[in-house]
Design an enzyme around this catalytic site. Structure first.
Site, PDB file in Angstrom:
ATOM      1  N   THR A 118       0.816  -1.212   0.000  1.00 19.23           N
ATOM      2  CA  THR A 118       0.000   0.000   0.000  1.00 19.23           C
ATOM      3  C   THR A 118       0.854   1.268   0.000  1.00 19.23           C
ATOM      4  OG1 THR A 118      -1.480   1.300   1.417  1.00 19.23           O
ATOM      5  CG2 THR A 118      -0.126  -0.325   2.529  1.00 19.23           C
ATOM      6  N   TYR A 147      -1.775  -0.313  11.152  1.00 20.42           N
ATOM      7  CA  TYR A 147      -1.958  -0.994   9.861  1.00 20.42           C
ATOM      8  C   TYR A 147      -0.787  -0.714   8.930  1.00 20.42           C
ATOM      9  CZ  TYR A 147      -3.308  -1.464   4.973  1.00 20.42           C
ATOM     10  OH  TYR A 147      -3.299  -1.763   3.626  1.00 20.42           O
TER      11      TYR A 147
HETATM   12  P1  NAD Z   1      -9.930  -7.121   2.743  1.00 19.59           P
HETATM   13  O1  NAD Z   1      -9.892  -6.758   4.188  1.00 19.59           O
HETATM   14  O2  NAD Z   1     -11.155  -6.833   1.948  1.00 19.59           O
HETATM   15  O3  NAD Z   1      -9.629  -8.680   2.561  1.00 19.59           O
HETATM   16  C1  NAD Z   1      -8.611  -9.334   3.254  1.00 19.59           C
HETATM   17  C2  NAD Z   1      -8.777 -10.831   3.015  1.00 19.59           C
HETATM   18  O4  NAD Z   1      -7.694 -11.508   3.683  1.00 19.59           O
HETATM   19  C3  NAD Z   1     -10.083 -11.413   3.577  1.00 19.59           C
HETATM   20  O5  NAD Z   1     -10.663 -12.297   2.646  1.00 19.59           O
HETATM   21  C4  NAD Z   1      -9.632 -12.145   4.834  1.00 19.59           C
HETATM   22  O6  NAD Z   1     -10.466 -13.237   5.172  1.00 19.59           O
HETATM   23  C5  NAD Z   1      -8.228 -12.595   4.427  1.00 19.59           C
HETATM   24  N1  NAD Z   1      -7.356 -12.834   5.589  1.00 19.59           N
HETATM   25  C6  NAD Z   1      -7.148 -12.000   6.649  1.00 19.59           C
HETATM   26  N2  NAD Z   1      -6.294 -12.576   7.520  1.00 19.59           N
HETATM   27  C7  NAD Z   1      -5.936 -13.772   6.983  1.00 19.59           C
HETATM   28  C8  NAD Z   1      -5.066 -14.813   7.392  1.00 19.59           C
HETATM   29  N3  NAD Z   1      -4.396 -14.746   8.558  1.00 19.59           N
HETATM   30  N4  NAD Z   1      -4.936 -15.906   6.601  1.00 19.59           N
HETATM   31  C9  NAD Z   1      -5.624 -15.993   5.427  1.00 19.59           C
HETATM   32  N5  NAD Z   1      -6.469 -15.035   4.998  1.00 19.59           N
HETATM   33  C10 NAD Z   1      -6.621 -13.943   5.761  1.00 19.59           C
HETATM   34  O7  NAD Z   1      -8.647  -6.422   2.106  1.00 19.59           O
HETATM   35  P2  NAD Z   1      -8.473  -5.708   0.700  1.00 19.59           P
HETATM   36  O8  NAD Z   1      -8.955  -4.317   0.784  1.00 19.59           O
HETATM   37  O9  NAD Z   1      -8.996  -6.604  -0.355  1.00 19.59           O
HETATM   38  O10 NAD Z   1      -6.872  -5.632   0.627  1.00 19.59           O
HETATM   39  C11 NAD Z   1      -6.126  -6.721   0.085  1.00 19.59           C
HETATM   40  C12 NAD Z   1      -4.659  -6.378   0.144  1.00 19.59           C
HETATM   41  O11 NAD Z   1      -4.425  -5.181  -0.595  1.00 19.59           O
HETATM   42  C13 NAD Z   1      -4.128  -6.098   1.545  1.00 19.59           C
HETATM   43  O12 NAD Z   1      -2.833  -6.649   1.632  1.00 19.59           O
HETATM   44  C14 NAD Z   1      -4.082  -4.590   1.640  1.00 19.59           C
HETATM   45  O13 NAD Z   1      -3.081  -4.162   2.536  1.00 19.59           O
HETATM   46  C15 NAD Z   1      -3.743  -4.232   0.216  1.00 19.59           C
HETATM   47  N6  NAD Z   1      -4.207  -2.914  -0.235  1.00 19.59           N
HETATM   48  C16 NAD Z   1      -5.491  -2.529  -0.073  1.00 19.59           C
HETATM   49  C17 NAD Z   1      -5.917  -1.297  -0.564  1.00 19.59           C
HETATM   50  C18 NAD Z   1      -7.349  -0.828  -0.426  1.00 19.59           C
HETATM   51  O14 NAD Z   1      -7.625   0.324  -0.769  1.00 19.59           O
HETATM   52  N7  NAD Z   1      -8.266  -1.655   0.042  1.00 19.59           N
HETATM   53  C19 NAD Z   1      -5.001  -0.457  -1.218  1.00 19.59           C
HETATM   54  C20 NAD Z   1      -3.673  -0.873  -1.335  1.00 19.59           C
HETATM   55  C21 NAD Z   1      -3.292  -2.116  -0.867  1.00 19.59           C
HETATM   56  O1  DAU Z   2      -3.962   4.111   0.500  1.00 18.28           O
HETATM   57  C1  DAU Z   2      -4.227   2.738   0.461  1.00 18.28           C
HETATM   58  C2  DAU Z   2      -5.021   2.346   1.679  1.00 18.28           C
HETATM   59  O2  DAU Z   2      -6.306   2.902   1.504  1.00 18.28           O
HETATM   60  C3  DAU Z   2      -5.103   0.846   1.900  1.00 18.28           C
HETATM   61  O3  DAU Z   2      -3.825   0.342   2.188  1.00 18.28           O
HETATM   62  C4  DAU Z   2      -6.041   0.502   3.047  1.00 18.28           C
HETATM   63  O4  DAU Z   2      -6.205  -0.901   3.136  1.00 18.28           O
HETATM   64  C5  DAU Z   2      -7.381   1.152   2.797  1.00 18.28           C
HETATM   65  O5  DAU Z   2      -8.210   0.942   3.923  1.00 18.28           O
HETATM   66  C6  DAU Z   2      -7.218   2.639   2.535  1.00 18.28           C
HETATM   67  O6  DAU Z   2      -6.817   3.350   3.738  1.00 18.28           O
HETATM   68  P1  DAU Z   2      -7.515   4.745   4.154  1.00 18.28           P
HETATM   69  O7  DAU Z   2      -7.360   4.932   5.589  1.00 18.28           O
HETATM   70  O8  DAU Z   2      -7.098   5.838   3.241  1.00 18.28           O
HETATM   71  O9  DAU Z   2      -9.028   4.352   3.751  1.00 18.28           O
HETATM   72  P2  DAU Z   2     -10.454   4.607   4.446  1.00 18.28           P
HETATM   73  O10 DAU Z   2     -11.461   4.199   3.444  1.00 18.28           O
HETATM   74  O11 DAU Z   2     -10.526   4.020   5.807  1.00 18.28           O
HETATM   75  O12 DAU Z   2     -10.467   6.180   4.581  1.00 18.28           O
HETATM   76  C7  DAU Z   2     -10.317   7.011   3.453  1.00 18.28           C
HETATM   77  C8  DAU Z   2     -10.366   8.446   3.940  1.00 18.28           C
HETATM   78  O13 DAU Z   2     -11.705   8.714   4.397  1.00 18.28           O
HETATM   79  C9  DAU Z   2      -9.467   8.726   5.119  1.00 18.28           C
HETATM   80  O14 DAU Z   2      -8.950  10.041   5.011  1.00 18.28           O
HETATM   81  C10 DAU Z   2     -10.387   8.631   6.316  1.00 18.28           C
HETATM   82  C11 DAU Z   2     -11.720   9.125   5.763  1.00 18.28           C
HETATM   83  N1  DAU Z   2     -12.939   8.536   6.384  1.00 18.28           N
HETATM   84  C12 DAU Z   2     -13.038   7.194   6.429  1.00 18.28           C
HETATM   85  C13 DAU Z   2     -14.142   6.609   6.992  1.00 18.28           C
HETATM   86  C14 DAU Z   2     -14.280   5.097   7.072  1.00 18.28           C
HETATM   87  C15 DAU Z   2     -13.934   9.363   6.859  1.00 18.28           C
HETATM   88  O15 DAU Z   2     -13.844  10.610   6.786  1.00 18.28           O
HETATM   89  N2  DAU Z   2     -15.023   8.784   7.427  1.00 18.28           N
HETATM   90  C16 DAU Z   2     -15.177   7.439   7.523  1.00 18.28           C
HETATM   91  O16 DAU Z   2     -16.200   6.966   8.090  1.00 18.28           O
END
Ligand code: NAD
Ligand code: DAU
Length: 336
Positions: A125, A150
Site C-alpha cells: 500500500t 496498519y
Molecule cells: P480485505 O480486508 O477486503 O480482505 C482481506 C482478506 O484476507 C479477507 O478475505 C480475509 O479473510 C483474508 N485474511 C485476513 N487474515 C488472513 C489470514 N491470517 N490468513 C488468510 N487469509 C486472511 O482487504 P483488501 O482491501 O482486499 O486488501 C487486500 C490487500 O491489498 C491487503 O494486503 C491490503 O493491505 C492491500 N491494499 C489494499 C488497498 C485498499 O484500498 N483496500 C489499497 C492498497 C493495498
Molecule cells: O492508500 C491505500 C489504503 O487505503 C489501503 O492500504 C487501506 O487498506 C485502505 O483501507 C485505505 O486506507 P484509508 O485509511 O485511506 O481508507 P479509508 O477508506 O478508511 O479512509 C479514506 C479516507 O476517508 C481517510 O482520510 C479517512 C476518511 N474517512 C473514512 C471513513 C471510514 C472518513 O472521513 N469517514 C469514515 O467513516
C-alpha cells in the site's frame, strides 16, 4: 500460470481471482483465505463452478498448511493479498495486524523459500509512505513513514519480503497501491460506507474537516497492475500503483450524494481519526515504463459502476452488515 492467491475472498483478492479466471491468466488457482469478517465466499459465486479454482479455508500463519499447499499444488507464483486492511480497526486493536500482516507474511516467505517458489508478489500500500506534503509525490524510493499500526505492519512486511530477495534470492516483487474502490468492498472503508449509508438515508460521518486527500484506483485497474508487475516486472523491485485521481474526502462524499440523489444534510462531521494522514500522493511512472500498464477506469465511471453494484446487491450489504459489523460500527463511531 499456476497461482496460489492468499486473501482471495476479500475485496481486491476476489476481484483478482475473478479476473484471473476470466482472462485465463491462471490455469490453476488455489485460493487460501481465513474468512475473517472481511472474507466472503459470496464474492466468489460467479466462479464457484470453475474447475480451475480451489478454495482452501486456512490461515497464512499456519506454516505447515502453506508448505503442504506449495508442495502439492506446485504453483508458479504466490500473489499475496491476505491482510488485516482497515486503519480504524488497527487503532481499535492492533494485535491482529501484527499477527497476519507481519507473521503471516513471514510464514509465506519461509514456505516459499523452502519450496524454491519461482515468484512471489507481495501486495502492499502507498500508506507505508505516510502523509506526503504538497507539492511532492512519493516514488518508490520515498522514505517509509507509516502512521498507523496498519501501515506500520504493511511496511514491516514489505521490508521482510524484500529482504528475502536481497538475502535468499527469492524472486519477490512488491506493489504499493493507492485507495481502491469497486464492487464487493466491505462497508467500513470510505466509499462503500458512504454509499451504503446514503442508500439508507443514514448519516455520513466525515472525519475532521474532510479535506484529507486520497488517490482513487478502480479495483480492476489495480488487479491488472498486479498481473503486469508479476509477469513483466523485475524481482527485487517495488512498483507504485495509483489511479491519478486525487480528491479530498468531502468531494468524494458530495459526489456520492449527488449520484444517489440524497441531501447534503446527511453529512455529519465527527472527531478525526488519531494519527490521520493528511495526503497520499504517489507516482506510477515506474510501473507504466516497465510494463505498459495504465489505469483505464476514470473515477466518475468507476464510482457510477460501484454505486450501481451496491444498489443491485442489497442482500449482500445486509448480510455483511449483520452481526460483527454493528458492534464494530458502534465502537468506531459512537460518541465520536
Ligand atoms: P480485505 O480486508 O477486503 O480482505 C482481506 C482478506 O484476507 C479477507 O478475505 C480475509 O479473510 C483474508 N485474511 C485476513 N487474515 C488472513 C489470514 N491470517 N490468513 C488468510 N487469509 C486472511 O482487504 P483488501 O482491501 O482486499 O486488501 C487486500 C490487500 O491489498 C491487503 O494486503 C491490503 O493491505 C492491500 N491494499 C489494499 C488497498 C485498499 O484500498 N483496500 C489499497 C492498497 C493495498
Ligand atoms: O492508500 C491505500 C489504503 O487505503 C489501503 O492500504 C487501506 O487498506 C485502505 O483501507 C485505505 O486506507 P484509508 O485509511 O485511506 O481508507 P479509508 O477508506 O478508511 O479512509 C479514506 C479516507 O476517508 C481517510 O482520510 C479517512 C476518511 N474517512 C473514512 C471513513 C471510514 C472518513 O472521513 N469517514 C469514515 O467513516
Amino acid at each position: 500460470m499456476r497461482l496460489l492467491v492468499t486473501g482471495g475472498a476479500g475485496f481486491i483478492g476476489s476481484a483478482f481471482v475473478r479476473l484471473a479466471l476470466r482472462e485465463s491468466w491462471a490455469a490453476r488457482l488455489v485460493n487460501l483465505d481465513k474468512l475473517t469478517y472481511a472474507g466472503n465466499l459470496e464474492n466468489l459465486v460467479s466462479i464457484e463452478s470453475d474447475g480451475r479454482h480451489r478454495f482452501v479455508h486456512g490461515d497464512i500463519c499456519d506454516a505447515q498448511l502453506v508448505l503442504t499447499l506449495l508442495e502439492k499444488e506446485k504453483p508458479d507464483a504466490i500473489v499475496h493479498f491476505a491482510a488485516e486492511s482497515h486503519v480504524d480497526r488497527s487503532i481499535l486493536g492492533p494485535a491482529a495486524f501484527v499477527e497476519t500482516n507481519v507473521r503471516g507474511t513471514f510464514s509465506l516467505l519461509e514456505a516459499a523459500r523452502a519450496a524454491r517458489l519461482p515468484r512471489f508478489l507481495h501486495v502492499s500500500t502507498d500508506e507505508v509512505y505516510g502523509s506526503i506534503d504538497e507539492p511532492h509525490d512519493a516514488d518508490e524510493n520515498y522514505p517509509l513513514r507509516a502512521s498507523s499500526p496498519y501501515s506500520a505492519s504493511k511496511a514491516g512486511s514489505d521490508l521482510l519480503a524484500l529482504s528475502y530477495w536481497t538475502t535468499f534470492k527469492l524472486p519477490v516483487t512488491v506493489t504499493r497501491a493507492s485507495n481502491n474502490y469497486g464492487p464487493c468492498q466491505f462497508p467500513e472503508k470510505l466509499i462503500p460506507l458512504m454509499i451504503s449509508n446514503a442508500l439508507e438515508d443514514k448519516p455520513l460521518p466525515i472525519y475532521g474537516d474532510g479535506m484529507q486527500v486520497r488517490d482513487w484506483l478502480y479495483v480492476d485497474d489495480h488487479c491488472r497492475a498486479i498481473w503486469a508487475a508479476l509477469t513483466k516486472g523485475a524481482p527485487g523491485e517495488i512498483y507504485n500503483v495509483g489511479g491519478s485521481r486525487a480528491l479530498p474526502n468531502r468531494t468524494v462524499v458530495e459526489m456520492i450524494l449527488a449520484a444517489t440523489g440524497k441531501p447534503r444534510g446527511l453529512i455529519t462531521t465527527v472527531a478525526d481519526r488519531p494519527g490521520h494522514d493528511r495526503r497520499y500522493a504517489i507516482t506510477t511512472e515506474k510501473l507504466e515504463r516497465a510494463t505498459g500498464w495504465q489505469a483505464l477506469v476514470p473515477f466518475e465511471q468507476g464510482l457510477a459502476q460501484t454505486i450501481q453494484w451496491y444498489k443491485d446487491n442489497p442482500a449482500w450489504i445486509a448480510r455483511v452488515r449483520s452481526g460483527e459489523y454493528q458492534s464494530y460500527y458502534d465502537r468506531n463511531y459512537a460518541g465520536r
